[in-house]
Design an enzyme around this catalytic site. Structure first.
Site, short mmCIF file in Angstrom:
data_model
loop_
_atom_site.label_atom_id
_atom_site.label_comp_id
_atom_site.label_asym_id
_atom_site.label_seq_id
_atom_site.Cartn_x
_atom_site.Cartn_y
_atom_site.Cartn_z
N TYR A 160 -4.62 -97.71 14.40
CA TYR A 160 -4.56 -96.55 13.50
C TYR A 160 -5.16 -95.30 14.14
O TYR A 160 -4.73 -94.19 13.83
CB TYR A 160 -5.21 -96.89 12.15
CG TYR A 160 -4.33 -97.84 11.36
CD1 TYR A 160 -3.22 -97.38 10.67
CD2 TYR A 160 -4.57 -99.21 11.36
CE1 TYR A 160 -2.38 -98.25 9.99
CE2 TYR A 160 -3.74 -100.08 10.68
CZ TYR A 160 -2.65 -99.59 10.00
OH TYR A 160 -1.80 -100.46 9.34
N VAL A 209 2.65 -92.61 5.37
CA VAL A 209 1.19 -92.45 5.35
C VAL A 209 0.77 -91.17 6.09
O VAL A 209 -0.42 -90.89 6.19
CB VAL A 209 0.48 -93.69 5.93
CG1 VAL A 209 0.70 -94.89 5.01
CG2 VAL A 209 0.95 -94.01 7.35
N HIS A 266 1.60 -95.91 -0.06
CA HIS A 266 1.07 -96.84 0.92
C HIS A 266 -0.20 -96.34 1.61
O HIS A 266 -0.56 -96.82 2.68
CB HIS A 266 2.15 -97.18 1.96
CG HIS A 266 3.33 -97.86 1.36
ND1 HIS A 266 4.59 -97.86 1.93
CD2 HIS A 266 3.46 -98.57 0.20
CE1 HIS A 266 5.44 -98.54 1.16
NE2 HIS A 266 4.77 -98.97 0.11
N ARG A 319 -2.22 -93.96 15.89
CA ARG A 319 -1.28 -93.36 14.95
C ARG A 319 -1.78 -91.97 14.51
O ARG A 319 -1.01 -91.04 14.34
CB ARG A 319 -1.11 -94.24 13.70
CG ARG A 319 -0.65 -95.67 13.92
CD ARG A 319 0.84 -95.80 14.16
NE ARG A 319 1.29 -95.32 15.44
CZ ARG A 319 1.06 -95.95 16.60
NH1 ARG A 319 0.37 -97.06 16.64
NH2 ARG A 319 1.52 -95.46 17.72
N GLY A 336 15.67 -90.99 3.54
CA GLY A 336 15.19 -91.71 4.71
C GLY A 336 14.46 -93.01 4.44
O GLY A 336 13.49 -93.32 5.12
N THR A 337 14.90 -93.77 3.47
CA THR A 337 14.30 -95.07 3.23
C THR A 337 15.38 -96.12 3.07
O THR A 337 16.43 -95.86 2.48
CB THR A 337 13.37 -95.08 2.00
OG1 THR A 337 12.95 -96.43 1.73
CG2 THR A 337 14.04 -94.50 0.77
N SER A 338 15.12 -97.30 3.61
CA SER A 338 16.11 -98.39 3.58
C SER A 338 16.21 -99.05 2.21
O SER A 338 17.10 -99.85 1.97
CB SER A 338 15.72 -99.45 4.61
OG SER A 338 14.45 -100.00 4.28
#
Length: 235
Positions: free
Chosen positions: A53, A88, A104, A56, A175-177
């Protein structure tokens, strides 16, 4: 004022250079999800998780909101925009959006390992001090951990998100599956008469039987099209 509720996923931030998780070559190809995004992985190797993280965050600090983020923020001049994001990152906020629910968690925040959802222990990191090390403590004395909802953990913000979706006049997915629950189930709470739009360059399977107006494009190009539809009623 008309209420636009937006659900965004990794494809929203891909144009900003943020690594996606699920796509080919994404983070889950390089880091086993069990090691860096579960409570069990954190318990087994907290150093690995903290390093993941930290990396990230550094990536995020070198990224900027894209045109799609900025267009969503700009729409607040015309409609009441409520964003529910699976991301996030803080790119929606940096673009100027003022109502963002993070399902999330938030990359730039850290919290207690013992009581992660207690607001008393959640704090924001700065660009100058964005790394977390073993031995860094939360206010309750436990190790600081990322303020991220890991696999297997509850999603505390899903109830506020459901409330927003139920009040939508227009619902937009970017943009999300629609594979990750409970976020993917939000479509089921959109009132039946409310128009639903989806922006994605790839095919997305919609299992709810809802009529969805698909704009097959990336986030920025798709938002240009959607803005015209919303404000002018034209494509």
């Amino acid at each position: 004022m008309k209420k636009l509720v937006v659900l965004t996923g990794a494809g929203m931030s891909a144009e900003s250079g943020i690594s996606t998780f699920r796509d080919s070559g994404g983070l889950w190809d390089r880091y086993p999800v069990e090691q860096v995004a579960t409570p069990e992985g954190y318990a087994a190797n907290p150093q690995l998780v903290l390093d993941f993280y930290n990396e990230r965050r550094r990536e995020l600090l070198h990224s900027s909101p894209n045109h799609g983020h900025r267009l969503l923020a700009e729409l607040e001049q015309y409609v009441d925009v409520r964003i529910i994001t699976q991301n996030v990152d803080n790119l929606h906020e940096r673009a100027g959006s003022t109502h963002v629910i993070h399902l999330h968690g938030e990359m730039m925040k850290v919290t207690s390992s013992r009581d992660p959802n207690n607001p008393r222990y959640i704090r924001e990191l700065t660009a100058d001090h964005c790394d977390v090390k073993l031995g860094d403590k939360a206010a309750d004395g436990s190790q600081l951990r990322p303020f991220i909802v890991w696999f297997g953990e509850a999603v505390p913000m899903i109830e506020p998100a459901i409330d927003e979706v139920g009040q939508a006049d227009v619902f937009l997915i970017i943009g999300t599956s629609l594979n990750v629950y409970p976020a993917a189930g939000l479509l089921n709470y959109v009132p039946y008469q409310v128009p639903v739009y989806l922006i994605d360059p790839k095919d997305v399977a919609i299992s709810s039987g809802r009529k969805v107006h698909v704009i097959k494009a990336g986030a920025s190009e798709g938002m240009e099209t959607f803005k015209k539809i919303l404000l002018d009623g034209t494509e």
